[in-house]
Design an enzyme around this catalytic site. Structure first.
Site, PDB file in Angstrom:
ATOM      1  N   SER A 248      22.555 -21.022 -39.281  1.00  0.00           N
ATOM      2  CA  SER A 248      21.897 -21.009 -40.594  1.00  0.00           C
ATOM      3  C   SER A 248      22.787 -21.700 -41.624  1.00  0.00           C
ATOM      4  CB  SER A 248      21.621 -19.566 -41.036  1.00  0.00           C
ATOM      5  OG  SER A 248      22.842 -18.912 -41.383  1.00  0.00           O
TER       6      SER A 248
ATOM      7  N   SER B   8      24.140 -20.358 -44.260  1.00  0.00           N
ATOM      8  CA  SER B   8      24.841 -19.381 -45.088  1.00  0.00           C
ATOM      9  C   SER B   8      26.301 -19.739 -45.353  1.00  0.00           C
ATOM     10  CB  SER B   8      24.782 -17.990 -44.435  1.00  0.00           C
ATOM     11  OG  SER B   8      25.552 -17.963 -43.247  1.00  0.00           O
TER      12      SER B   8
ATOM     13  N   LYS C 233      30.984 -15.383 -41.296  1.00  0.00           N
ATOM     14  CA  LYS C 233      31.158 -15.327 -42.753  1.00  0.00           C
ATOM     15  C   LYS C 233      32.645 -15.447 -43.061  1.00  0.00           C
ATOM     16  CE  LYS C 233      26.756 -14.159 -43.068  1.00  0.00           C
ATOM     17  NZ  LYS C 233      25.725 -15.107 -43.535  1.00  0.00           N
TER      18      LYS C 233
ATOM     19  N   SER D  29      22.808 -16.015 -48.370  1.00  0.00           N
ATOM     20  CA  SER D  29      23.621 -15.457 -47.291  1.00  0.00           C
ATOM     21  C   SER D  29      23.398 -13.961 -47.165  1.00  0.00           C
ATOM     22  CB  SER D  29      25.115 -15.732 -47.561  1.00  0.00           C
ATOM     23  OG  SER D  29      25.930 -15.038 -46.639  1.00  0.00           O
TER      24      SER D  29
END
Length: 276
Positions: A86, A88, A142, A235
Protein backbone atom coordinates in the site's frame (compact mmCIF):
# COMPACT_ATOMS: atom_id res chain seq x y z
CA UNK A 1 -8.45 -15.69 4.40
CA UNK A 2 -4.75 -15.16 3.64
CA UNK A 3 -2.33 -18.07 3.53
CA UNK A 4 0.13 -18.23 6.42
CA UNK A 5 3.23 -18.83 4.30
CA UNK A 6 5.71 -19.00 7.22
CA UNK A 7 3.56 -21.67 8.89
CA UNK A 8 3.19 -23.61 5.64
CA UNK A 9 6.96 -23.50 5.09
CA UNK A 10 7.63 -24.68 8.65
CA UNK A 11 5.16 -27.58 8.37
CA UNK A 12 6.48 -28.63 4.93
CA UNK A 13 10.07 -28.56 6.19
CA UNK A 14 9.13 -30.56 9.29
CA UNK A 15 7.15 -33.20 7.38
CA UNK A 16 9.74 -33.78 4.66
CA UNK A 17 12.49 -33.87 7.29
CA UNK A 18 10.54 -36.42 9.37
CA UNK A 19 10.05 -38.65 6.32
CA UNK A 20 13.78 -38.51 5.52
CA UNK A 21 14.69 -39.43 9.11
CA UNK A 22 12.18 -42.31 9.24
CA UNK A 23 13.54 -43.64 5.97
CA UNK A 24 17.12 -43.51 7.26
CA UNK A 25 16.25 -45.23 10.55
CA UNK A 26 13.62 -47.80 9.55
CA UNK A 27 12.15 -47.82 6.04
CA UNK A 28 15.42 -48.15 4.10
CA UNK A 29 16.43 -51.15 6.22
CA UNK A 30 13.12 -52.85 5.40
CA UNK A 31 13.65 -52.25 1.65
CA UNK A 32 17.19 -53.66 1.82
CA UNK A 33 15.95 -56.70 3.74
CA UNK A 34 13.28 -57.26 1.08
CA UNK A 35 15.89 -57.03 -1.67
CA UNK A 36 18.13 -59.56 0.11
CA UNK A 37 15.18 -61.91 0.52
CA UNK A 38 14.34 -61.68 -3.20
CA UNK A 39 17.95 -62.30 -4.18
CA UNK A 40 18.15 -65.40 -1.98
CA UNK A 41 14.90 -66.76 -3.41
CA UNK A 42 16.21 -66.37 -6.96
CA UNK A 43 13.70 -63.72 -7.99
CA UNK A 44 14.09 -62.17 -11.44
CA UNK A 45 16.08 -58.98 -11.92
CA UNK A 46 13.00 -56.85 -12.62
CA UNK A 47 11.42 -57.73 -9.27
CA UNK A 48 14.68 -56.98 -7.43
CA UNK A 49 15.03 -53.65 -9.22
CA UNK A 50 11.46 -52.74 -8.32
CA UNK A 51 12.11 -53.54 -4.67
CA UNK A 52 15.13 -51.21 -4.57
CA UNK A 53 13.12 -48.20 -5.75
CA UNK A 54 12.22 -45.62 -3.15
CA UNK A 55 8.49 -44.84 -2.77
CA UNK A 56 7.39 -41.60 -4.43
CA UNK A 57 6.82 -39.74 -1.13
CA UNK A 58 10.27 -40.66 0.19
CA UNK A 59 11.98 -39.77 -3.09
CA UNK A 60 10.26 -36.37 -3.26
CA UNK A 61 10.96 -35.64 0.42
CA UNK A 62 14.67 -36.29 -0.07
CA UNK A 63 14.74 -33.89 -2.99
CA UNK A 64 12.72 -31.10 -1.38
CA UNK A 65 13.89 -31.26 2.25
CA UNK A 66 17.37 -29.67 1.71
CA UNK A 67 15.84 -26.82 -0.28
CA UNK A 68 12.99 -26.26 2.18
CA UNK A 69 15.36 -26.44 5.16
CA UNK A 70 17.72 -23.87 3.62
CA UNK A 71 14.85 -21.50 2.75
CA UNK A 72 13.32 -21.97 6.21
CA UNK A 73 16.60 -21.15 7.99
CA UNK A 74 17.33 -18.20 5.70
CA UNK A 75 13.82 -16.79 6.00
CA UNK A 76 13.44 -17.42 9.72
CA UNK A 77 16.76 -16.20 11.03
CA UNK A 78 18.51 -14.07 8.38
CA UNK A 79 16.54 -12.26 5.68
CA UNK A 80 13.01 -12.30 4.30
CA UNK A 81 11.68 -10.58 1.16
CA UNK A 82 8.57 -8.45 1.50
CA UNK A 83 6.54 -6.45 -1.02
CA UNK A 84 5.07 -3.06 -0.16
CA UNK A 85 1.29 -3.56 -0.52
CA UNK A 86 0.00 0.00 0.00
CA UNK A 87 0.94 3.66 -0.13
CA UNK A 88 1.13 4.11 3.65
CA UNK A 89 4.93 4.55 3.58
CA UNK A 90 5.08 7.02 0.68
CA UNK A 91 7.03 8.92 -0.44
CA UNK A 92 10.01 6.82 0.67
CA UNK A 93 8.54 3.38 -0.07
CA UNK A 94 6.09 2.89 -2.91
CA UNK A 95 3.57 0.24 -3.88
CA UNK A 96 5.46 -2.53 -5.65
CA UNK A 97 8.80 -2.02 -3.90
CA UNK A 98 10.40 -5.32 -2.89
CA UNK A 99 12.32 -4.89 0.31
CA UNK A 100 14.72 -7.00 2.30
CA UNK A 101 13.86 -7.51 5.97
CA UNK A 102 16.67 -8.35 8.37
CA UNK A 103 15.38 -11.01 10.78
CA UNK A 104 18.43 -10.81 13.07
CA UNK A 105 18.68 -7.03 13.60
CA UNK A 106 16.43 -7.24 16.66
CA UNK A 107 17.60 -10.69 17.77
CA UNK A 108 17.06 -14.26 16.66
CA UNK A 109 13.48 -15.35 17.35
CA UNK A 110 11.55 -18.60 17.58
CA UNK A 111 9.50 -18.95 14.36
CA UNK A 112 5.81 -18.85 15.13
CA UNK A 113 5.73 -17.22 18.57
CA UNK A 114 8.28 -14.38 18.34
CA UNK A 115 10.21 -15.26 21.49
CA UNK A 116 13.80 -14.04 21.39
CA UNK A 117 16.47 -16.76 21.38
CA UNK A 118 19.54 -14.55 21.10
CA UNK A 119 19.13 -10.79 21.75
CA UNK A 120 21.06 -8.60 19.29
CA UNK A 121 19.63 -5.09 19.35
CA UNK A 122 16.40 -3.23 20.02
CA UNK A 123 14.28 -1.05 17.70
CA UNK A 124 15.21 2.64 17.59
CA UNK A 125 13.09 5.66 16.74
CA UNK A 126 13.09 6.11 13.00
CA UNK A 127 13.58 2.43 12.13
CA UNK A 128 11.34 1.01 9.42
CA UNK A 129 9.95 -2.19 10.91
CA UNK A 130 7.87 -5.12 9.68
CA UNK A 131 5.52 -6.59 12.29
CA UNK A 132 2.09 -8.03 13.02
CA UNK A 133 -0.41 -5.49 14.38
CA UNK A 134 -2.42 -6.48 17.48
CA UNK A 135 -5.05 -9.10 16.66
CA UNK A 136 -3.99 -9.29 13.00
CA UNK A 137 -2.10 -12.01 11.12
CA UNK A 138 -1.01 -9.78 8.23
CA UNK A 139 2.44 -8.26 7.84
CA UNK A 140 2.54 -4.47 8.27
CA UNK A 141 5.40 -2.06 7.65
CA UNK A 142 5.61 1.29 9.46
CA UNK A 143 8.16 3.53 11.13
CA UNK A 144 9.03 3.28 14.83
CA UNK A 145 7.92 6.55 16.46
CA UNK A 146 7.60 5.62 20.13
CA UNK A 147 9.69 3.30 22.29
CA UNK A 148 8.50 1.71 25.54
CA UNK A 149 7.69 4.47 28.05
CA UNK A 150 7.60 7.28 25.46
CA UNK A 151 4.88 9.93 25.49
CA UNK A 152 3.70 10.73 21.96
CA UNK A 153 1.61 13.71 20.85
CA UNK A 154 0.51 14.24 17.24
CA UNK A 155 -1.56 17.35 16.54
CA UNK A 156 -1.79 19.85 13.68
CA UNK A 157 0.68 17.80 11.58
CA UNK A 158 3.36 18.11 14.27
CA UNK A 159 4.89 15.25 16.22
CA UNK A 160 6.15 15.54 19.79
CA UNK A 161 8.09 12.84 21.64
CA UNK A 162 8.56 13.13 25.41
CA UNK A 163 7.72 16.82 25.36
CA UNK A 164 10.18 17.69 22.57
CA UNK A 165 8.92 18.67 19.12
CA UNK A 166 10.40 16.50 16.38
CA UNK A 167 12.34 18.81 14.00
CA UNK A 168 10.33 19.09 10.80
CA UNK A 169 11.36 20.91 7.62
CA UNK A 170 8.71 21.44 4.92
CA UNK A 171 10.27 20.68 1.52
CA UNK A 172 7.32 21.81 -0.60
CA UNK A 173 4.77 20.40 -3.01
CA UNK A 174 5.34 17.57 -5.47
CA UNK A 175 5.27 17.58 -8.39
CA UNK A 176 6.17 21.27 -8.47
CA UNK A 177 4.01 22.10 -11.52
CA UNK A 178 0.80 20.66 -10.00
CA UNK A 179 1.34 19.50 -6.40
CA UNK A 180 -0.69 16.53 -5.22
CA UNK A 181 1.23 16.21 -1.95
CA UNK A 182 3.32 18.24 0.45
CA UNK A 183 6.55 16.61 1.59
CA UNK A 184 8.43 17.37 4.79
CA UNK A 185 11.54 15.93 6.44
CA UNK A 186 11.48 14.83 10.05
CA UNK A 187 14.49 14.13 12.25
CA UNK A 188 13.87 11.10 14.46
CA UNK A 189 17.13 10.49 16.32
CA UNK A 190 19.54 9.31 13.58
CA UNK A 191 16.83 8.93 10.89
CA UNK A 192 15.62 11.72 8.59
CA UNK A 193 12.59 10.31 6.77
CA UNK A 194 10.46 12.23 4.31
CA UNK A 195 6.81 12.30 5.30
CA UNK A 196 3.77 13.17 3.23
CA UNK A 197 0.63 15.23 3.74
CA UNK A 198 -2.25 15.42 1.28
CA UNK A 199 -3.63 18.92 0.51
CA UNK A 200 -7.42 19.15 0.45
CA UNK A 201 -9.77 22.04 -0.22
CA UNK A 202 -12.19 23.04 2.52
CA UNK A 203 -15.52 23.36 0.68
CA UNK A 204 -16.91 25.78 3.28
CA UNK A 205 -14.02 28.26 3.37
CA UNK A 206 -12.37 27.52 0.03
CA UNK A 207 -9.00 27.27 1.78
CA UNK A 208 -6.49 24.47 1.34
CA UNK A 209 -5.96 22.25 4.37
CA UNK A 210 -3.72 19.26 4.89
CA UNK A 211 -4.85 15.76 5.75
CA UNK A 212 -2.46 14.48 8.38
CA UNK A 213 -4.57 11.61 9.62
CA UNK A 214 -5.80 10.87 13.17
CA UNK A 215 -4.49 13.06 15.99
CA UNK A 216 -4.06 12.31 19.65
CA UNK A 217 -1.85 11.65 22.64
CA UNK A 218 -0.45 8.29 23.72
CA UNK A 219 1.90 6.77 26.31
CA UNK A 220 3.67 3.64 25.10
CA UNK A 221 3.49 0.74 27.60
CA UNK A 222 6.51 -1.38 28.43
CA UNK A 223 7.28 -4.08 25.89
CA UNK A 224 5.41 -2.23 23.11
CA UNK A 225 6.10 0.20 20.26
CA UNK A 226 4.18 3.06 18.63
CA UNK A 227 4.20 2.87 14.83
CA UNK A 228 3.20 5.40 12.17
CA UNK A 229 3.25 5.46 8.38
CA UNK A 230 5.20 8.17 6.55
CA UNK A 231 2.06 8.93 4.54
CA UNK A 232 0.45 10.51 7.58
CA UNK A 233 -2.95 11.09 6.01
CA UNK A 234 -3.35 7.61 4.59
CA UNK A 235 -1.95 5.06 7.02
CA UNK A 236 -3.58 2.55 9.33
CA UNK A 237 -1.19 2.53 12.28
CA UNK A 238 -0.88 2.80 16.06
CA UNK A 239 -3.07 5.89 16.04
CA UNK A 240 -5.96 3.57 15.16
CA UNK A 241 -5.21 0.06 16.41
CA UNK A 242 -2.81 0.68 19.27
CA UNK A 243 0.66 -0.45 20.27
CA UNK A 244 2.74 -3.28 18.78
CA UNK A 245 3.91 -5.94 21.28
CA UNK A 246 7.60 -6.80 21.16
CA UNK A 247 6.77 -10.42 20.32
CA UNK A 248 5.00 -9.27 17.11
CA UNK A 249 8.20 -7.88 15.57
CA UNK A 250 9.28 -9.59 12.33
CA UNK A 251 12.39 -7.59 11.50
CA UNK A 252 13.99 -4.38 10.28
CA UNK A 253 13.51 -3.23 6.68
CA UNK A 254 17.01 -2.51 5.37
CA UNK A 255 16.91 -2.16 1.58
CA UNK A 256 14.79 -1.92 -1.57
CA UNK A 257 16.12 -4.49 -4.05
CA UNK A 258 13.49 -4.39 -6.81
CA UNK A 259 10.33 -2.61 -7.91
CA UNK A 260 7.55 -4.57 -9.60
CA UNK A 261 4.12 -3.02 -9.34
CA UNK A 262 2.04 -5.60 -11.21
CA UNK A 263 2.20 -8.61 -13.51
CA UNK A 264 1.41 -6.34 -16.46
CA UNK A 265 4.61 -4.34 -15.94
CA UNK A 266 8.29 -5.24 -16.03
CA UNK A 267 10.48 -5.44 -12.92
CA UNK A 268 12.70 -2.41 -12.41
CA UNK A 269 15.90 -1.91 -10.44
CA UNK A 270 15.88 1.90 -10.61
CA UNK A 271 14.73 2.20 -6.99
CA UNK A 272 17.41 -0.02 -5.44
CA UNK A 273 18.52 1.73 -2.24
CA UNK A 274 19.20 1.46 1.47
CA UNK A 275 16.12 2.28 3.54
CA UNK A 276 16.41 5.29 5.82
Amino acid sequence: MELDLPLILMVATGLTGLIVVLDRLFLRKKRLAKVAELEQSGADEEAILEATKEPFLIDQSKQFFPVLAWVFLLRSFLFEPFQIPSGSMEPGLQVGDFILVSKFSYGLRVPGNGSTIIPVDEPERGDVMVFFPPEDSRYFIKRVIGLPGDHIVYRDLRLTVNGEAVPTEVLGGRPSYAPTMVVAEETLDAATPEIKWIPQRNHLTGQTVFNGGPQGEWTVPEGHYFMMGDNRGNSGDSRMWGFVPEKNIVGKAVAVWMHWESWTSLPSFDRVKVIE
